[in-house]
Design an enzyme around this catalytic site. Sequence first.
Site, PDB file in Angstrom:
ATOM      1  N   THR A   1       5.289   3.021  -0.227  1.00 16.37           N
ATOM      2  CA  THR A   1       4.665   1.891   0.277  1.00 16.37           C
ATOM      3  C   THR A   1       6.121   0.531   0.371  1.00 16.37           C
ATOM      4  OG1 THR A   1       2.611   2.479   0.235  1.00 16.37           O
ATOM      5  CG2 THR A   1       3.232   0.348   0.234  1.00 16.37           C
TER       6      THR A   1
ATOM      7  N   ASN B   1       0.928  11.734   8.055  1.00  9.51           N
ATOM      8  CA  ASN B   1       0.498  12.200   6.878  1.00  9.51           C
ATOM      9  C   ASN B   1      -1.123  12.968   6.884  1.00  9.51           C
ATOM     10  OD1 ASN B   1       0.872  10.084   7.734  1.00  9.51           O
ATOM     11  ND2 ASN B   1      -1.509   8.931   6.041  1.00  9.51           N
TER      12      ASN B   1
ATOM     13  N   GLN C   1       6.211  12.463   3.387  1.00  8.61           N
ATOM     14  CA  GLN C   1       5.136  13.764   3.170  1.00  8.61           C
ATOM     15  C   GLN C   1       6.233  14.668   3.649  1.00  8.61           C
ATOM     16  OE1 GLN C   1       1.935  14.571   2.862  1.00  8.61           O
ATOM     17  NE2 GLN C   1       0.801  12.295   2.762  1.00  8.61           N
TER      18      GLN C   1
ATOM     19  N   SER D   1       8.132   9.845  -2.147  1.00  7.21           N
ATOM     20  CA  SER D   1       7.081   9.022  -2.813  1.00  7.21           C
ATOM     21  C   SER D   1       6.886  10.471  -4.832  1.00  7.21           C
ATOM     22  CB  SER D   1       6.199   8.721  -2.054  1.00  7.21           C
ATOM     23  OG  SER D   1       5.487   7.739  -3.404  1.00  7.21           O
TER      24      SER D   1
ATOM     25  N   HIS E   1       4.839  11.285  -6.374  1.00 12.92           N
ATOM     26  CA  HIS E   1       3.325  11.809  -6.308  1.00 12.92           C
ATOM     27  C   HIS E   1       3.416  13.028  -5.463  1.00 12.92           C
ATOM     28  CE1 HIS E   1       0.422   9.042  -3.767  1.00 12.92           C
ATOM     29  NE2 HIS E   1       1.704   8.167  -3.475  1.00 12.92           N
TER      30      HIS E   1
ATOM     31  N   CYS F   1      -4.511   6.802   2.067  1.00 13.65           N
ATOM     32  CA  CYS F   1      -5.333   5.486   1.871  1.00 13.65           C
ATOM     33  C   CYS F   1      -6.333   4.952   1.918  1.00 13.65           C
ATOM     34  CB  CYS F   1      -4.066   4.182   2.395  1.00 13.65           C
ATOM     35  SG  CYS F   1      -2.252   4.163   1.741  1.00 13.65           S
TER      36      CYS F   1
HETATM   37  N1  PLP Z   1       3.649   6.820   4.060  1.00 12.95           N
HETATM   38  C1  PLP Z   1       3.325   7.974   3.790  1.00 12.95           C
HETATM   39  C2  PLP Z   1       3.304   9.429   5.458  1.00 12.95           C
HETATM   40  C3  PLP Z   1       1.880   8.480   3.358  1.00 12.95           C
HETATM   41  O1  PLP Z   1       1.627   9.662   3.683  1.00 12.95           O
HETATM   42  C4  PLP Z   1       2.007   7.545   2.238  1.00 12.95           C
HETATM   43  C5  PLP Z   1       0.438   7.440   0.530  1.00 12.95           C
HETATM   44  O2  PLP Z   1      -0.417   8.120   2.057  1.00 12.95           O
HETATM   45  C6  PLP Z   1       3.246   6.111   2.530  1.00 12.95           C
HETATM   46  C7  PLP Z   1       3.779   6.502   2.925  1.00 12.95           C
HETATM   47  C8  PLP Z   1       2.377   5.452   0.896  1.00 12.95           C
HETATM   48  O3  PLP Z   1       3.570   6.279  -0.441  1.00 12.95           O
HETATM   49  P1  PLP Z   1       2.708   5.038  -1.691  1.00 12.95           P
HETATM   50  O4  PLP Z   1       1.635   6.088  -1.859  1.00 12.95           O
HETATM   51  O5  PLP Z   1       3.746   6.008  -2.816  1.00 12.95           O
HETATM   52  O6  PLP Z   1       2.510   4.033  -1.764  1.00 12.95           O
END
Ligand code: PLP
Length: 386
Positions: A73, A152, A180, A200, A202, A329
Amino acid sequence: MNTKIYFDNAATTALCSEALEEMLPYFQQHYGNPSSIHSFGRTAKAAVEKARKIVAGALNCSTSEIFFTGSGTESNNTILKGAVQHLGVQRIITSAVEHHCVLHSAEFLQSTGTELQLVKVDALGRPDTQHLEKLLSNSSKKTLVSLMHANNELGTITDIKAVGELCDKYGALFHSDTVQTVGYFPINLQETKAHFISGSAHKFHGPKGTGFVFIRGGTLTQPLLHGGAQERNMRAGTENVAGIVGLGKALQVAVDNMPDNREQVYQLKQYAMQQLTEKLPGVTFNGDTSIEGSNYKVLNVLFPYHPKAELLLFNLDMAGIAASGGSACSSGSEKGSHVLTAIGADPTRKAIRFSFSKYNNTAEIDRLISELTKLFAPAKTSFTTV
Ligand code: PLP
């Protein structure tokens, strides 16, 4: 009681043991601040730089182009807001199926005067490149295109190489949210003309709260966060050293095992599709499900109308099976999915995203199918005599 099953690997993944092991000394033993010049600091700094080297190696770019952040994010916010604030971008082109951290950043920028245009997406959630070209050719405003690599919620993959070429042709900056796909698909930044990508930890069996952004050769030199000189003045704030170490190790493990993991997880997805189709008549799938056109870990299932379908996620959770009805999210929220709305999915049918990992197996899919067939069993008719 059966053990629990985790089919929500697009939301987050379990930390791999290799990353955990590598991280542990950085909590209590090597706890120095990488900005300190004494030996404690130097040890921490060396660990951060080692991780940076791994990321740069995995993406075929320079270490000077990788900046660690606190999340995907944050990486995406840094790029969109930085491009407008510091690079003179007057127009953002994105799509309605992007993650909210891109869409909401773009909408925020629109509220402060930046033009926002949405490129059309097809029924699989893939951007229409002809429409993109039309938009790009229609204006001479400095433009940032932001289109994700794999969706995602749907798993649909966009050909970011082709989008990069198109942006290059019209002099637009190109950002791709690769959150992703990093660690799942080879990304070669010498071949893909992206100015910015994001990752990211995680999502690829690394720790939560650690991400990175790739910024091509000094394209953006102003930070989103002001303060200290960390990350070569691009991201103030003491580094999450253990997190960065974990990100590096997890990415290395993911890249080293990519072909095997891909094969294993793709087989699980294929098996799930085949079983669902066979055992639950009326089931269809959202997004692209082909091997070349989709993220092998994501399977978005559209269930036939059934009175119990509304409570499907809840009932699966009660049976010990975790999945998601939307993006990470909005997991667990009752709000509809903006992605499914954008592709015109039938709103009367319940969609569930199952996302798999190398830690899943076919026996778990068998249990899922067994729970689903119970839930979808025709209601028994009962006659009441008076
Ligand atoms: N972009 C995509 C495509 C995602 O799937 C996610 C998380 O669900 C994010 C950005 C955000 O990543 P983070 O959880 O590290 O903020």
